[in-house]
Enzyme design. Structure first.
Site, short mmCIF file in Angstrom:
data_model
loop_
_atom_site.label_atom_id
_atom_site.label_comp_id
_atom_site.label_asym_id
_atom_site.label_seq_id
_atom_site.Cartn_x
_atom_site.Cartn_y
_atom_site.Cartn_z
N GLU A 56 77.84 92.52 92.76
CA GLU A 56 77.27 93.39 92.36
C GLU A 56 77.27 94.55 90.76
OE1 GLU A 56 76.58 96.44 93.17
OE2 GLU A 56 78.17 95.99 94.86
N GLY B 238 81.96 97.59 94.67
CA GLY B 238 80.96 96.79 94.44
C GLY B 238 81.87 95.64 93.40
N GLU B 239 80.58 94.66 92.17
CA GLU B 239 81.53 94.37 91.49
C GLU B 239 82.44 92.85 91.46
OE1 GLU B 239 84.28 96.46 88.42
OE2 GLU B 239 82.85 98.16 88.63
N GLY B 240 82.20 92.73 93.37
CA GLY B 240 82.55 92.05 93.81
C GLY B 240 84.44 92.13 94.03
N ILE C 48 87.12 94.84 88.34
CA ILE C 48 86.67 93.22 88.94
C ILE C 48 87.60 92.62 87.55
CG2 ILE C 48 84.55 92.72 86.99
CD1 ILE C 48 85.82 91.75 90.53
#
EC number: 2.4.2.21
Length: 336
Positions: free
Chosen positions: A161, A303-305, A103
């Site tokens: 997240e 995830g992680e955006g 990210i």
């Protein structure tokens, strides 16, 4: 803390601004004057109208784009639902701070700020097979943390997240809100084997049975079965709506976190776009249930955006075309 009771939070979820028809219509009128066949840029055109509606500007802007990654730990990991231990959450938050995660790279390329918000990582939520994940006080505190993170001067936000085990609460919330049984919504998350997948399904079914009296209320579902990072994403999504900030949602966990808002209000997620559809099996079904067509389908499940941040580049491209293309009159090009 903005919300002192579930009733206060529910009222905020029901009292949502509707956006600016005038701004969206102004974008549509300009699109029809630009040097291209009408509608030929497809969703790039509707993305700009969406930006305009929720920013309330005839000409949207993307000067301040921010990615929020909320992190939490989950008691349900005691049921063997994850391939990785919970301490990975803390270690990955440190990796974000050091600039070493995916990210970090994607946010830089997208021209977005990154804000990582850990939520009481030393105290995992309750194991929802045995107890509620969060009592109402803890749930409201997490929702309020997300709500308070958003500010009016932002032009676009991405939510992501980090939380080992959090595809299990995401699948539990999806099952509770949309039915169809746990198996329909449960995937392998970080890569559990067949036995791990069975444990996830069994844990979700146990949680649904234990918390059956709460299942008629989307907010009680989010408290009983969710996690702090999911609750914070719900609060941040709600704040963005109230403050006029469009939202790019990331993958399965992020979408499930925001889904209670749609369950409470038929247009609760109108200010959001699904950035991508992840490889986690329940995500495509969840987007279909919510009526959110994804912008990208790249087989991602990090995830992680990460998927949301990738989509920022599409949104920037859409706005550049809208703002900088010449009209037929300006270019001296004949219209049909």
């Amino acid at each position: 803390m903005p919300f002192k009771s579930l009733d206060e939070l529910r009222a905020a979820c029901l009292g949502l601004p509707i956006g600016s028809d005038a701004a969206a219509n102004a974008v549509a009128r300009r699109q029809d004057t630009l040097t291209k066949p009408q509608g030929s840029l497809g969703r790039l055109e509707t993305i700009v109208a969406w930006l305009a509606r929720w920013q309330g500007r005839d000409m949207p802007k993307l000067d301040r784009v921010k990615v929020f990654v909320f992190a939490g730990n989950h008691g349900v990991t005691a049921q063997g639902v994850s391939a990785f231990p919970s301490e990975i959450t803390v270690q990955m938050v440190a990796n974000f701070a050091d600039g070493g995660a995916a990210i970090n790279q994607l946010a830089r390329i997208a021209g977005a700020e990154l804000d990582v918000i850990p939520l009481d990582l030393d105290h995992p939520t309750g194991d929802f097979t045995q107890d509620v994940s969060m009592d109402h006080e803890a749930f409201l505190a997490a929702v309020s943390a997300g709500y308070g993170a958003i500010s009016r001067e932002l032009d676009l936000v991405c939510f992501g997240e980090m939380g080992i085990g959090n595809t299990t609460p995401a699948a539990a919330i999806s099952t509770a809100l949309f039915g169809g049984g746990a198996e329909r919504w449960t995937g392998r998350g970080t890569g559990v084997d067949d036995a791990g997948l069975v444990r996830k399904i069994v844990a979700i079914e146990a949680g649904l049975k234990r918390h059956a009296p709460a299942l008629a209320d989307p907010l009680k579902v989010a408290a009983a079965l969710g996690g702090r990072e999911l609750a914070a994403i719900l609060g941040a999504t709600l704040a963005a709506r109230h403050l006029g900030v469009p939202v790019l949602l990331d993958g399965f966990v992020c979408t499930a976190a925001a889904a209670p808002l749609a369950a409470l209000h038929p247009a609760g997620l109108a200010h959001t776009l699904a950035a991508h559809v992840s490889a986690e099996s329940g995500h495509r079904r969840l987007l279909e249930a919510l009526g959110l067509p994804p912008l990208l389908d790249l087989g991602m499940r990090l995830g992680e955006g990460s998927g949301a941040c990738l989509a920022v580049n599409i949104v920037r491209s859409a706005l550049e075309c809208h703002a900088r293309m010449a009209s037929f009159a300006e270019a001296g090009v004949s219209e049909k």
